[in-house]
Design a protein around this motif. Structure first.
Motif, short mmCIF file in Angstrom:
data_model
loop_
_atom_site.label_atom_id
_atom_site.label_comp_id
_atom_site.label_asym_id
_atom_site.label_seq_id
_atom_site.Cartn_x
_atom_site.Cartn_y
_atom_site.Cartn_z
N TYR A 10 0.83 -1.21 0.00
CA TYR A 10 0.00 0.00 0.00
C TYR A 10 0.86 1.25 0.00
CZ TYR A 10 -4.09 -2.89 0.63
OH TYR A 10 -5.09 -3.81 0.42
N VAL A 31 9.53 -8.72 -3.20
CA VAL A 31 9.96 -10.12 -3.18
C VAL A 31 8.88 -11.04 -3.73
CG1 VAL A 31 11.65 -10.16 -1.30
CG2 VAL A 31 9.22 -10.22 -0.75
N LEU A 70 16.26 -6.68 -6.55
CA LEU A 70 16.60 -5.55 -5.68
C LEU A 70 18.00 -5.00 -5.98
CD1 LEU A 70 15.82 -5.12 -1.93
CD2 LEU A 70 18.16 -4.86 -2.71
N VAL A 84 8.72 -1.72 3.38
CA VAL A 84 8.29 -3.11 3.65
C VAL A 84 7.46 -3.13 4.94
CG1 VAL A 84 10.33 -4.01 2.49
CG2 VAL A 84 10.34 -3.78 4.98
N GLY A 85 6.82 -4.25 5.20
CA GLY A 85 5.94 -4.36 6.36
C GLY A 85 6.73 -4.41 7.67
N TYR A 98 11.67 -7.99 8.39
CA TYR A 98 11.59 -7.64 6.96
C TYR A 98 12.39 -6.38 6.65
CZ TYR A 98 7.86 -10.96 7.57
OH TYR A 98 7.15 -12.07 7.91
N THR A 121 6.77 2.16 9.14
CA THR A 121 6.64 2.64 10.52
C THR A 121 7.55 1.80 11.41
OG1 THR A 121 4.36 3.24 10.04
CG2 THR A 121 4.97 3.08 12.37
N GLU A 149 5.27 7.70 6.92
CA GLU A 149 4.21 7.97 5.95
C GLU A 149 2.87 8.11 6.66
OE1 GLU A 149 4.29 8.67 2.63
OE2 GLU A 149 2.22 9.08 3.22
N LEU A 151 -0.19 8.53 4.80
CA LEU A 151 -1.33 8.37 3.90
C LEU A 151 -2.40 7.48 4.54
CD1 LEU A 151 -1.18 5.26 2.69
CD2 LEU A 151 0.58 6.25 1.25
N CYS A 261 -2.55 -0.64 10.46
CA CYS A 261 -1.72 0.32 11.18
C CYS A 261 -2.13 0.55 12.63
CB CYS A 261 -1.70 1.64 10.43
SG CYS A 261 -0.84 1.50 8.85
N ARG A 329 -6.88 -6.53 6.74
CA ARG A 329 -5.98 -6.81 7.87
C ARG A 329 -6.56 -6.22 9.16
NH1 ARG A 329 -0.25 -4.99 5.30
NH2 ARG A 329 -1.58 -3.44 4.31
P1 NAD Z 1 2.30 -4.26 2.69
O1 NAD Z 1 2.32 -5.53 3.44
O2 NAD Z 1 1.10 -3.90 1.87
O3 NAD Z 1 3.57 -4.18 1.72
C1 NAD Z 1 4.85 -4.53 2.08
C2 NAD Z 1 5.51 -5.17 0.86
O4 NAD Z 1 6.90 -5.35 1.12
C3 NAD Z 1 4.98 -6.55 0.52
O5 NAD Z 1 4.49 -6.54 -0.81
C4 NAD Z 1 6.17 -7.49 0.69
O6 NAD Z 1 6.16 -8.55 -0.22
C5 NAD Z 1 7.33 -6.53 0.43
N1 NAD Z 1 8.62 -6.93 0.97
C6 NAD Z 1 8.93 -7.46 2.19
N2 NAD Z 1 10.26 -7.66 2.29
C7 NAD Z 1 10.81 -7.24 1.13
C8 NAD Z 1 12.15 -7.18 0.63
N3 NAD Z 1 13.20 -7.59 1.37
N4 NAD Z 1 12.34 -6.71 -0.60
C9 NAD Z 1 11.32 -6.30 -1.35
N5 NAD Z 1 10.03 -6.32 -0.95
C10 NAD Z 1 9.79 -6.79 0.29
O7 NAD Z 1 2.60 -3.12 3.76
P2 NAD Z 1 2.07 -1.60 3.76
O8 NAD Z 1 0.66 -1.55 4.23
O9 NAD Z 1 2.46 -0.96 2.48
O10 NAD Z 1 2.95 -1.01 4.95
C11 NAD Z 1 4.35 -0.85 4.81
C12 NAD Z 1 4.86 -0.02 5.97
O11 NAD Z 1 4.28 1.29 5.92
C13 NAD Z 1 4.51 -0.57 7.35
O12 NAD Z 1 5.54 -0.28 8.24
C14 NAD Z 1 3.26 0.22 7.73
O13 NAD Z 1 3.09 0.32 9.13
C15 NAD Z 1 3.58 1.58 7.13
N6 NAD Z 1 2.40 2.37 6.79
C16 NAD Z 1 1.32 1.78 6.22
C17 NAD Z 1 0.21 2.56 5.88
C18 NAD Z 1 -1.01 1.93 5.27
O14 NAD Z 1 -2.04 2.61 5.21
N7 NAD Z 1 -0.95 0.70 4.80
C19 NAD Z 1 0.23 3.94 6.12
C20 NAD Z 1 1.37 4.50 6.69
C21 NAD Z 1 2.46 3.72 7.02
#
Ligand code: NAD
Length: 440
Positions: A10, A31, A70, A84-85, A98, A121, A149, A151, A261, A329
């Motif tokens: 996201y 990945v 990468l 990444v997550g 991760y 985060t 972030e 958003l 989150c 989630r």
């Molecule tokens: P997500 O799970 O949707 O995406 C994370 C992606 O990272 C996955 O597609 C995973 O396959 C990939 N990944 C993991 N390890 C990797 C690596 N070594 N190389 C390449 N890709 C890899 O997570 P998200 O919702 O986008 O959240 C990501 C971070 O941003 C988290 O820390 C979250 O707390 C933060 N965040 C999320 C939001 C939200 O609304 N989703 C908003 C603000 C901050």
């Protein structure tokens, strides 16, 4: 500039797409080969309003590419964004595996001075840990930037393009001038870049999410008092929101907060407090109230049926944790569905975007996934409204009354007017408002 974004979920997808939209060359890395394949074929792996158009336009212009490789993406990048997550570990602390893995991989692949931005985060202090870890893997110069972030899913693209503010935590002037350049296109109307030290930037992110979660849990507690004293939480909310010191946002009583989150960030802040021997009492309570809220809505439904749910069928509208996303989630709707299934009920469920993600969470046993919102109603003992999608706000109530086995609606989002429901002869139970239309 040349950017590599590590993690195409996201946050990574939206950030990568929006940075390419301002003319940067961006490579999105993940990945998960299925995600990358979809993106290469012009499909978007998540639902987010407006995102597909930005991705497709910039990919067509050659500014946005997708890869699982990468090292090659990082080797040519001046700026690398970690997205990444950072999920919760079982004990509520942040699972750093991760991001640490990604940081190591990035460090090994850098070929010259690089600005490494963390958008994930991460706990307060992660900047030192990640900097140290990367320094152990590379002799190349780099600067680390904490850039949390903010958003919101469901409005992620517009939030990213028009941020309230951008938080930059760093210590290097060189990196600061690159960050100013990167964000300049988003700051043309007014400067909203807030520069601070990395620890403050990291903590700001948790403080914001936990403050918003606090407002939700507070209102859910007020809703319980409303139930007890026969008050109406909607009126209380309007009265509170009209006070400019409070404002109207995040004051809705509901099934509780969810998503990827708030729940994890609340648990993380609790864990930081405990680790520092400075318990954050308010946030501990916010978490406890949220857990209780989901349980209470379930109990209310169960009590209505004399605690005999086995063999009952429930229709559900909404599975995503909020409107505008396919993300389930930690969705309170999914938790409620699991409780109902656990009690022996069966479900017919609808969501305009989250049917596939919900199926992955709930499975197929005793759950019918319906493409049309009215398809869930026949033979259902009650309809439960869980997500505030626009199409649920003004539905065909007469059709609902005729189709449901009994005209009973539990509304976890307070979408409908009480008088309207009473006039229609629907038995309507919402959160923190008097039930209407029930047996006299
Ligand atoms: P997500 O799970 O949707 O995406 C994370 C992606 O990272 C996955 O597609 C995973 O396959 C990939 N990944 C993991 N390890 C990797 C690596 N070594 N190389 C390449 N890709 C890899 O997570 P998200 O919702 O986008 O959240 C990501 C971070 O941003 C988290 O820390 C979250 O707390 C933060 N965040 C999320 C939001 C939200 O609304 N989703 C908003 C603000 C901050």
């Amino acid at each position: 500039m040349k950017l590599a974004v590590i993690g195409s979920g996201y946050v990574g997808l939206v950030a990568g797409a929006c940075f390419s939209n301002t003319g940067n060359d961006v490579t999105l890395v993940d990945v998960d080969p299925r995600k990358i394949e979809m993106l290469q074929q012009g499909r978007t792996p998540i639902y987010e309003p407006g995102l597909t158009e930005v991705i497709q336009r910039n990919a067509a212009e050659g500014r946005l590419a997708f890869t699982t490789d990468l090292p090659s993406a990082v080797a040519s990048a001046e700026v690398v964004i970690l997205a990444v997550g950072t999920p919760s570990a079982a004990d509520g602390t942040v699972d750093m595996q991760y991001i640490e893995m990604a940081a190591r991989q990035v460090a090994r692949a850098m070929t010259g001075y690089t600005v490494v931005i963390t958008k994930s985060t991460v706990p307060v202090g992660a900047h030192s840990r990640l900097t140290e870890l990367m320094s152990g893997e590379t002799a190349q110069p780099f600067d680390y930037v904490a850039n949390p972030e903010f958003l919101k899913e469901g409005a992620a693209v517009s939030d990213f393009l028009k941020p309230d503010r951008v938080i930059i935590g760093l210590t290097s002037q060189r990196a600061l001038s690159i960050m100013r350049h990167l964000y300049a296109p988003f700051m043309r109307r007014s400067e909203r870049l807030l520069v601070m030290d990395p620890a403050s930037a990291e903590l700001t992110k948790y403080a914001c999410n936990c403050m918003l979660a606090t407002r939700i849990s507070f209102m859910n507690e007020m809703a319980r008092l409303c139930d007890h004293y026969g008050a109406n939480i909607d009126l209380v909310r309007q009265g509170m929101g009209g006070d400019q010191r409070i404002g109207p946002d995040f004051l809705y009583a509901s099934l509780g907060y969810g998503g990827s989150c708030f729940p994890k960030d609340v648990k993380a802040l609790i864990s930081f407090g405990r680790a520092a021997k400075q318990p954050i009492h308010i946030v501990e309570a916010v978490h406890a109230v949220n857990e209780l809220q989901g349980e209470q809505v379930f109990r209310r439904i169960s009590r209505h049926f004399g605690d005999k749910l086995a063999g009952r069928k429930f229709a559900m509208w909404g599975l995503a944790f909020k409107a505008g996303t396919d993300d389930v989630r930690e969705s309170p709707a999914i938790a409620l569905a699991q409780r109902l299934l656990g009690a022996g009920a069966s479900l017919a469920v609808h969501d305009p975007q989250a049917l596939d993600t919900a199926r992955a969470a709930l499975g197929d046993k005793d759950v019918a996934y319906c493409r049309h919102m009215y398809e869930v109603l026949p033979q259902a003992d009650a309809l439960i409204v869980c997500t505030e999608w626009p199409e649920y706000r003004s539905p065909d109530f007469r059709r609902m009354r005729q189709t449901l086995k009994q005209p009973l609606i539990f509304d976890g989002r307070n979408l409908y007017d009480l008088d309207w429901m009473a006039d229609l002869g629907l038995h309507y139970v919402s959160v923190g408002r008097p039930a209407v239309g029930g047996p006299k």
